[in-house]
Structures are given as structure tokens and as C-alpha cells.
Design a protein around this motif. Structure first.
Motif, PDB file in Angstrom:
ATOM      1  N   GLY A  15      82.076  15.299  84.210  1.00  0.00           N
ATOM      2  CA  GLY A  15      81.308  15.475  85.001  1.00  0.00           C
ATOM      3  C   GLY A  15      80.541  17.064  84.825  1.00  0.00           C
ATOM      4  O   GLY A  15      80.052  17.246  85.190  1.00  0.00           O
ATOM      5  N   TYR A  16      80.286  17.024  83.910  1.00  0.00           N
ATOM      6  CA  TYR A  16      79.073  17.880  83.380  1.00  0.00           C
ATOM      7  C   TYR A  16      77.616  16.683  82.610  1.00  0.00           C
ATOM      8  O   TYR A  16      77.852  16.313  82.034  1.00  0.00           O
ATOM      9  N   GLN A  17      76.509  18.092  82.536  1.00  0.00           N
ATOM     10  CA  GLN A  17      75.469  17.471  82.008  1.00  0.00           C
ATOM     11  C   GLN A  17      75.193  18.463  80.844  1.00  0.00           C
ATOM     12  O   GLN A  17      75.650  19.413  80.694  1.00  0.00           O
ATOM     13  N   VAL A  18      74.176  18.186  79.483  1.00  0.00           N
ATOM     14  CA  VAL A  18      74.150  19.091  78.052  1.00  0.00           C
ATOM     15  C   VAL A  18      72.781  19.488  78.605  1.00  0.00           C
ATOM     16  O   VAL A  18      71.488  18.181  79.079  1.00  0.00           O
ATOM     17  N   LYS A  19      72.643  20.356  78.938  1.00  0.00           N
ATOM     18  CA  LYS A  19      70.850  21.086  78.840  1.00  0.00           C
ATOM     19  C   LYS A  19      71.272  22.766  78.174  1.00  0.00           C
ATOM     20  O   LYS A  19      71.919  22.921  77.278  1.00  0.00           O
ATOM     21  N   HIS A  20      69.626  22.560  77.305  1.00  0.00           N
ATOM     22  CA  HIS A  20      68.947  23.705  76.610  1.00  0.00           C
ATOM     23  C   HIS A  20      68.993  24.667  77.511  1.00  0.00           C
ATOM     24  O   HIS A  20      67.987  24.855  78.234  1.00  0.00           O
ATOM     25  N   LEU A  21      69.912  26.050  77.545  1.00  0.00           N
ATOM     26  CA  LEU A  21      69.491  26.943  78.579  1.00  0.00           C
ATOM     27  C   LEU A  21      69.268  28.375  77.676  1.00  0.00           C
ATOM     28  O   LEU A  21      69.790  28.497  77.248  1.00  0.00           O
ATOM     29  N   GLY A  22      68.339  29.007  78.544  1.00  0.00           N
ATOM     30  CA  GLY A  22      68.434  30.205  78.912  1.00  0.00           C
ATOM     31  C   GLY A  22      69.408  30.961  79.206  1.00  0.00           C
ATOM     32  O   GLY A  22      68.819  30.394  80.489  1.00  0.00           O
ATOM     33  N   ILE A  23      69.662  31.474  78.704  1.00  0.00           N
ATOM     34  CA  ILE A  23      71.194  32.110  79.570  1.00  0.00           C
ATOM     35  C   ILE A  23      71.205  34.280  79.466  1.00  0.00           C
ATOM     36  O   ILE A  23      70.888  34.553  78.011  1.00  0.00           O
ATOM     37  N   THR A  24      70.829  35.167  80.139  1.00  0.00           N
ATOM     38  CA  THR A  24      71.043  36.429  80.360  1.00  0.00           C
ATOM     39  C   THR A  24      71.904  36.671  80.917  1.00  0.00           C
ATOM     40  O   THR A  24      71.964  36.846  82.485  1.00  0.00           O
ATOM     41  N   ARG A  25      72.772  37.586  81.475  1.00  0.00           N
ATOM     42  CA  ARG A  25      73.959  37.904  82.359  1.00  0.00           C
ATOM     43  C   ARG A  25      74.390  39.750  82.059  1.00  0.00           C
ATOM     44  O   ARG A  25      74.123  40.075  80.445  1.00  0.00           O
ATOM     45  N   LYS A  26      73.975  40.788  82.874  1.00  0.00           N
ATOM     46  CA  LYS A  26      74.601  41.593  82.316  1.00  0.00           C
ATOM     47  C   LYS A  26      76.473  41.893  83.183  1.00  0.00           C
ATOM     48  O   LYS A  26      76.721  41.354  84.198  1.00  0.00           O
ATOM     49  N   ARG A  27      76.402  42.097  81.797  1.00  0.00           N
ATOM     50  CA  ARG A  27      78.294  42.525  81.862  1.00  0.00           C
ATOM     51  C   ARG A  27      78.228  44.418  82.466  1.00  0.00           C
ATOM     52  O   ARG A  27      78.188  44.648  81.464  1.00  0.00           O
ATOM     53  N   PRO A  28      78.882  44.647  83.357  1.00  0.00           N
ATOM     54  CA  PRO A  28      78.609  45.940  83.834  1.00  0.00           C
ATOM     55  C   PRO A  28      79.342  46.781  82.746  1.00  0.00           C
ATOM     56  O   PRO A  28      80.800  46.406  82.077  1.00  0.00           O
ATOM     57  N   ASN A  29      78.978  47.664  82.373  1.00  0.00           N
ATOM     58  CA  ASN A  29      79.466  48.971  81.966  1.00  0.00           C
ATOM     59  C   ASN A  29      79.716  48.024  79.677  1.00  0.00           C
ATOM     60  O   ASN A  29      80.002  49.139  79.364  1.00  0.00           O
ATOM     61  N   GLN A  30      78.933  46.412  79.574  1.00  0.00           N
ATOM     62  CA  GLN A  30      79.450  46.789  78.454  1.00  0.00           C
ATOM     63  C   GLN A  30      77.728  46.544  78.037  1.00  0.00           C
ATOM     64  O   GLN A  30      77.459  46.727  76.575  1.00  0.00           O
ATOM     65  N   GLY A  31      77.092  45.711  78.728  1.00  0.00           N
ATOM     66  CA  GLY A  31      75.572  45.413  77.920  1.00  0.00           C
ATOM     67  C   GLY A  31      74.911  44.130  78.209  1.00  0.00           C
ATOM     68  O   GLY A  31      76.331  43.180  78.912  1.00  0.00           O
ATOM     69  N   ILE A  32      73.815  43.282  78.026  1.00  0.00           N
ATOM     70  CA  ILE A  32      73.030  42.590  77.966  1.00  0.00           C
ATOM     71  C   ILE A  32      73.998  41.301  77.638  1.00  0.00           C
ATOM     72  O   ILE A  32      73.845  41.588  76.754  1.00  0.00           O
TER      73      ILE A  32
END
Lengths: 450, 450
Positions: free
Chosen positions: B256-273
């Protein structure tokens, strides 16, 4: 590091002059705006390049959910418009009569306005924008269309290089929720509507949502920005989803289509503008066909960029507040600037707006889904197809079902090619006049959105 | 009707002072920009509220497709930067060394700049933006990310009320075309890449596209706008799609998934990006999973608005020109304004940018798709699951296939829950060390994008 916006506001002036916000209305969106402003204030100030301060709230009654200490509160919203300390009035009271007077009063006293009021803009925007221009202020209204999706900015600025050819939007979440449930669970319209009311998605009087009036307000605004024309709410054609049956949603699925309640506007060169809200079959393969539940999306076709789509929550306290507060940030940059560079209200300079004719629905060009209840007898299909052929309407797809046990009528489902609506209607009248046809022909417009 | 922007530019000044554009580069995007500027000039002027005039072109050679009569043409692009008549320099020469010198020269001579150059902004944006601020000019770069999709405006202004939590984008059309073909037709990577090169979607040297460098350039820009931090191109983790097999694309589909080439950025509070480009399994039910072929889309999660998505063509002459010319319209409004109200380059005031730490890939938190070639023998599965369980990694889904005729190894496919990457890698090393395992374990990151 160098100061990026020093050239806009000298440092000393910035620290001395915060931007004072007066907020009118403490309902769902007003409450959401308070919440977002408070939670994200540091980031908001970093975006605006100045301090945004909520100084005055106008609301008929308190909202016990919010601590308003330190903020002036007036029971009369006009006190906010008259407050000389307020730089930006945020109108979130809804409705059109008081809201219009309030916005005019604010504008005339030199205040910028931010509003989430789609009815106000759709019905009185021409007058309000002219008055704002006269007083060198702006009325920002990102929240009025598709809630948290920044579609006004996208169209007004992001697509400014393009001639817009058409746009189509799922711009009422309640209607989309109902249609999604009808498709996924085979439930009837009335049944899902009741649930939507219980869930708080639909009002006690659902007319605004399900009959397309809310969508019409939003569509009119989008169309004016798309084509550079005055707002003409009285000209939009509106058809609701209350007549859509589970049966037709299922047949549409068999044909590879979804039924969506779309606001559509299209420029027909040298003829005029189509401006219409109605249930529409669209191919499954379009991205917008996969927009389900209460979500909104707007698909815009520009001549240079091609199709672009904007998707997100179209309603709700914080999604709408997201748009309201983003407007506050934008407008804050104008406060105190000796000469600004603001974007015209409808994207085009006011004196460049063109009063294009809006085409009546009979002149609209679209394809059709037609469902006919026909006697299960030789020759009937031939008569139907002959009528369509005589009218110059060709058939793109056809399903004929077996009769149900004990019934002598069978459903015949057709997809036509594109034709002028009045031609389709004339042909359907002839089909309905056939002896071998039972009752009214069901018809739903079809758009390929290519 | 009142004149909406009269307060910005007095009528007489407007007619006297057209905005002069100097365009450097006459390749694909430069040609598209000429075409769009010419075709839509009246609308563009109506949007800008003034006359936009192309006065000077810098290009090493003529492009016979365009009639440049009446326009000054220089072989040396720096002549455009030095031209005192030019108000806005449009940099479309690409590359970073000459382009950087050109932009700096323009900025230092007080010109605004519009560029489509993602490498330039991603690698040298900090320096360029600081220099632009020093000289009271702006560098506009909407075209640098996702072509015609107005994602820079959407994030910088439309979502300014929000704390951005994460974003994920399909921001390389070539890679998405290849993955779509692999899924739809079961074709191998190498085979589709060759076709993409023949169709002109991929360069002769496809490294930039398929190894994720192009996507990394765009992601770095989006991340800086999302979180308000300086551009840090050297910190982005990049993994390409050349190792993705048709087999894994098919197994992903079964799950039930697709494979996509993603650019991902996420903020992990108090840890970093987190800042990473890699192949990613995403659930079919996400709208972005339905973005196929060469199209781009960016999904952004804001704390107030929730998820919003922006979709459209990410490359091509006219889609990219759409963004370039829209920037020209915006920047034109600033020309001649005594004090403007321009948006900071990265959305946040420069002195408010925070140099968040970028997390190394080992510290990223993500779920995993794991494919193991295991001996078809009792107890093997138990050993694998024990290793994962010992590492605190639980299994969300599992497929074990029958062995193919004549083979003694079977593919075992697992989806894990979210865990820190180094824990997964340690567990996989242990699995690879088992006697009953054949070769390397295949691993692809999984994101639910909720």
C-alpha cells in the motif's frame, strides 16, 4: 550578519513603533486567531520585522476560553474602528451588514483591514476596495477563500506571469465530506448530511454549504483575481449536491470518475466568462479527484505554467487563523512605510479591470453524464443515440445494465463529448419525450480538467 | 473607478518611469521568459502597475528563435550588470561562478535581481542576501524551487503564521518520472533513465537529478525558509534512486505504498533539523503519493494550518518562466518606491535567523522498509524478529514470499516502526551476520507524512 530589512524600517523606528491590532469577533476564527497569535508571536514578529501587538478586542460578549488581561475590550466593535491607536482592524464578526459598516469605518479612519469574510468580499468587494484605495489602505482577505490554503497570494502574485485559462476548486469542505462518504460507504445524501451536522461540519441550516452558496462566494473572488474583473456575485450559476444519488456516484466510479462539487470558472476568448458551481464528474487520474473528506483544493490552469494545484484545510479555527495571521504579517510591513508597494486587491491595477460578460449557464460548454431509465426493448438505445447524433453530440462512453428482477426498465448511462449546454438540454427533452423512457433524465456535468 | 495603486506611484511618475529589465542568458529558461514576457505583456503591466520593458540582453550568442530588434544585446553579461538604465537584472545563465559574480555586481550597482538558479542560492545565498540587504535591493528566486509552483511565496508569506513542523517534496521531475515508469511498467531503472535522456527530461550526465543533488539544492532553500535558518547546503544528506529495484517498487505497492524520491526536512524540538534527500516509501492514501511523472509537489505541515500541498510542473521553459516573470512583477513594484515593504529573503528578518544544528543521518528518526533474502528454513524468521525486538524496533507489516522454483532463498519484507537510524543499522548488521541470510539487506526509509 547584515540587517535584511534595515532599508525598510530604521532600527530605532522599529523598536518604537509596534503595530497595533484591533480584533473584532471572538467566535471560532477569532478564538483561533488569538491562539495562533499568542503561541507563535516570536516567529510572527520575526516574519513581520516588527512587533505585532493585540491592543483592542471588540466582541459582544467575553469568551471564557481566553485571558484578555492587558487588552482593551469593547462591547461595541465600532469602538475598535474608531480607536486611533489601532493600525490594523481584523474583522471576524461575519455577516455582511454590520461587517461592511465596520470595514468602511476602519478604512475611512486610515486603518488597514484583514478579514476572513467571503460573503462580504464577494458581495461588496468592489465598493470596499475602491474605498480602501481612496484612503491608501489595503483590505487583506486570504482567509476568505479556502481557509488556510494561501490561494489568494498564489494567484495574485505567484501566477502573475500567466493568462489564467480556467480554474476548478473543491472549495466547500462540507460538500466534499458528504460526497466522499456517499462514495466510500454507499450512503445516501440525507444520511451523511445528518452525520456532518452532528460532527459540526455542517450548519443546522445546511443550505449555504450543500446548495453551493458558500462555494459561489469563494469562486467569484477567485474568478475576479484570475481574469482581472470586478466581483459579480449575482452572476454566478449555483447548483447543489442534494439531488446527487448514491447510484450516480457508483456509476461514475465504474466509468473511472469521481463526483465532486466544483466551483469552475473559465475564460472563453471573445465570448465571456463561465462562472458556475455544480456537481461535476472528473477523471480519477486528476490529482484533484483524490482530494477527499473536508479538505479543499484549487486547480488553476495558467498559459505559461500549465496546471498547478493548491491543497489544504478549507475551514476550522486554526487553519483559517493561519491565513488571517499571515495577512496581519503582510499588512504589518505596510504600516508606517511612507510609500508602500502593495499588491492591488484583485491582482490587477483597479483601472485595468475589465467587465467581461458572464455567460449564462445555457451557453456554458461542458460534457455530460446522462442516466436514462429506458424500457428494456429493442430499438430504444438506437432512438436515444439518434437524438444525440442529430444534435451533434457524440457519445464517449456508454453502460447499459441488465434490468433488475421484476423491472422492465434498465438504466442507460452515457458520457457525451463537450457541447453547449442548451443543445444538451434540447436533446434531453426529446429523449424524455420518448414513450420508451421512464421519468426524468438525470444529468451531471463532466469536466476533464486537462 | 478609483486607482488602487495611486498611493504607491503617482500617475505622472508611473508613465514616466518604466521598469527596465536586463536579461542574462538565452537558453531554455531565458527563451521561455522572453516568450512569456512578450505574449502576456499587457497583463503583466496591469499586475505590476507600471510598464515592464526589456531593454538589455546579455548572451554569449544569439538565439535565432527570437527577434531581439529594439533591445540592446551584449555578448558580455557583465555589461548588463553595469548598465545604469537597468533596474532589474534577471540571471538565467546557470552555474555558480560567473552567476555569483554577475549577481554581486548587479546588487552592488543597486539593481534588484531575479534568478532561477537553485545552486547559486543554495550554495551562496547567505552571502548574496547579506550583500543585497546592504545595498537595499532584493534577490527574488521563486523559480529556483519547483519551477512554476509558487512555493517560495506560499511558505514565506502564506504560511507566515505557522511554526513549520516538517515538509516533504517531490522536487525533481526526472526522478519522479523514472520511479513512475518503474512502477507502472515494471521497467528497470537503467532502462527508464535511458528513455528519460532521449525525451530530454534527463541530462547526459544524470547525476544531478538521480543522485539527488538537484533536489538537495531545492530542499536546503525550503528548509531555511521553513525554520528561519541560514542556508547550509554542505549539511544535507543525499541518497539517489539508482539503487532502487523494480522488485522493491512492486513490494511497496503490495504493502500500500509508493516509492518517491523525497526531499524531507523536519524540526526535532531541542535537537535539531533533519535535512535529507532519499527514496522513501509513502502511503498511497496521501495526496502526494498520487503525484506522477515529471510533476513536482511539496507537502508542508504547519502547526496552525495543518498539511498543505503545492503541485505543478517543476521544470520546463514556460513553467520556470512563469516564476521568473512573476518575480519580475513583484520586484517591479519596489523599483522607484522610496521605502518598500519587501519580504525578507528567507521570510524571517536576517537578524532573527537561528543556526540550528543539522542532525547527521544516523540520528534521523524514520521507519524502514527492509527486504531480506533468507534461507527457506524453520527458525530464520524468528531470529530476524528477535534481533529487531532486542533493538526495540517493532514490526508494522511483514510479507514472506514462497521461494522461486529452484531457489532456496525467499524474500522477507518488513516494515518497521519509527526508530533512530543508527539503531536500525545496527540491527541490520546483526541480521546480515546470520548464516541463514543471503547478501546485503535492502533498506528504504518510510514516512507516513501525517
Amino acid at each position: 550578519m547584515a540587517d535584511c530589512w534595515r532599508f525598510v524600517y530604521p532600527l530605532e523606528e522599529r523598536s518604537l513603533k509596534p503595530v497595533n491590532i484591533g480584533l473584532c469577533g471572538l467566535g471560532t476564527v477569532g478564538g483561533g486567531t488569538l491562539t495562533v497569535l499568542k503561541r507563535n508571536l516570536l516567529d510572527i514578529n520575526a516574519h513581520a520585522g516588527k512587533s505585532v501587538v493585540l491592543t483592542h478586542i471588540g466582541a459582544r460578549r467575553d469568551n471564557p476560553a481566553f485571558d484578555l488581561s492587558g487588552i482593551k475590550v469593547s462591547r461595541d466593535v465600532f469602538a475598535v474602528a474608531d480607536d486611533p491607536e489601532v493600525d490594523i482592524l481584523v474583522e471576524l464578526i461575519g455577516g455582511t451588514s454590520v461587517a461592511k459598516e465596520l470595514v468602511l469605518r476602519a478604512v475611512r479612519s486610515g486603518k488597514h483591514v484583514v478579514t476572513a469574510n467571503k460573503a462580504l468580499i464577494a458581495e461588496f468587494g468592489n465598493e470596499l476596495f475602491a474605498e480602501a484605495a481612496k484612503h491608501n489602505v489595503v483590505i487583506a482577505y486570504e482567509a476568505a477563500v479556502a481557509g488556510g490554503i494561501p490561494i489568494i497570494r498564489a494567484m495574485r502574485e505567484g501566477l502573475a506571469a500567466n493568462k489564467i485559462e480556467w480554474l476548478a476548486g473543491i472549495i466547500n469542505g462540507t460538500g466534499n465530506f458528504i460526497l466522499t462518504e456517499m462514495r466510500d460507504k454507499g450512503r445516501a445524501f440525507e444520511d451523511v448530511l445528518k452525520e456532518a451536522q452532528e460532527l459540526g461540519y455542517a450548519e443546522a441550516d445546511p443550505t449555504f454549504d450543500v446548495e453551493g452558496i458558500d462555494a459561489a462566494h469563494k469562486l467569484v473572488i477567485l474568478a475576479s483575481i484570475a481574469f482581472g474583473m470586478p466581483l459579480q456575485f449575482d452572476k454566478v450559476f449555483t447548483e447543489g449536491i442534494s439531488t446527487i444519488s448514491t447510484e450516480d456516484v457508483a456509476y461514475a466510479g465504474e466509468l473511472g470518475y469521481q463526483v465532486k462539487h466544483l466551483g469552475i470558472t473559465r475564460k472563453r476568448p471573445n465570448q465571456g466568462i463561465e462562472l458556475r458551481v455544480h456537481p461535476t464528474l472528473i477523471p480519477n487520474s486528476r490529482l484533484i479527484a483524490n482530494v477527499d473528506g473536508v479538505m479543499n483544493a484549487v486547480l488553476v490552469k495558467g498559459d505559461a505554467v500549465g496546471p498547478t494545484l493548491y491543497y489544504g484545510p478549507g475551514a476550522g479555527a486554526e487553519p483559517t487563523a493561519s491565513a488571517v495571521v499571515s495577512d496581519i504579517v503582510d499588512v504589518s510591513r505596510l504600516v508606517g512605510a511612507e510609500s508602500g508597494s502593495s499588491v492591488p486587491h484583485l491582482g490587477f491595477a483597479l483601472d485595468k479591470l475589465v467587465d467581461y460578460p458572464i455567460l449564462p449557464i445555457e451557453e456554458v460548454e461542458t460534457a455530460y453524464y446522462i442516466r436514462i431509465s429506458a424500457l428494456d426493448r429493442p430499438g430504444v438505445l438506437s432512438k436515444i443515440t439518434q437524438i444525440l447524433s442529430d444534435a451533434g453530440i457524440s457519445i464517449e462512453a456508454l453502460i447499459q445494465k441488465e434490468p433488475k428482477e421484476g423491472q422492465d426498465h434498465v438504466p442507460v448511462i452515457l458520457l457525451t463529448n463537450r457541447a453547449i449546454e442548451k443543445q444538451i438540454i434540447a436533446a434531453i427533452k426529446k429523449i424524455e419525450a420518448l414513450d420508451s423512457i421512464n421519468g426524468k433524465v438525470v444529468r451531471i456535468r463532466v469536466e476533464s480538467l486537462k
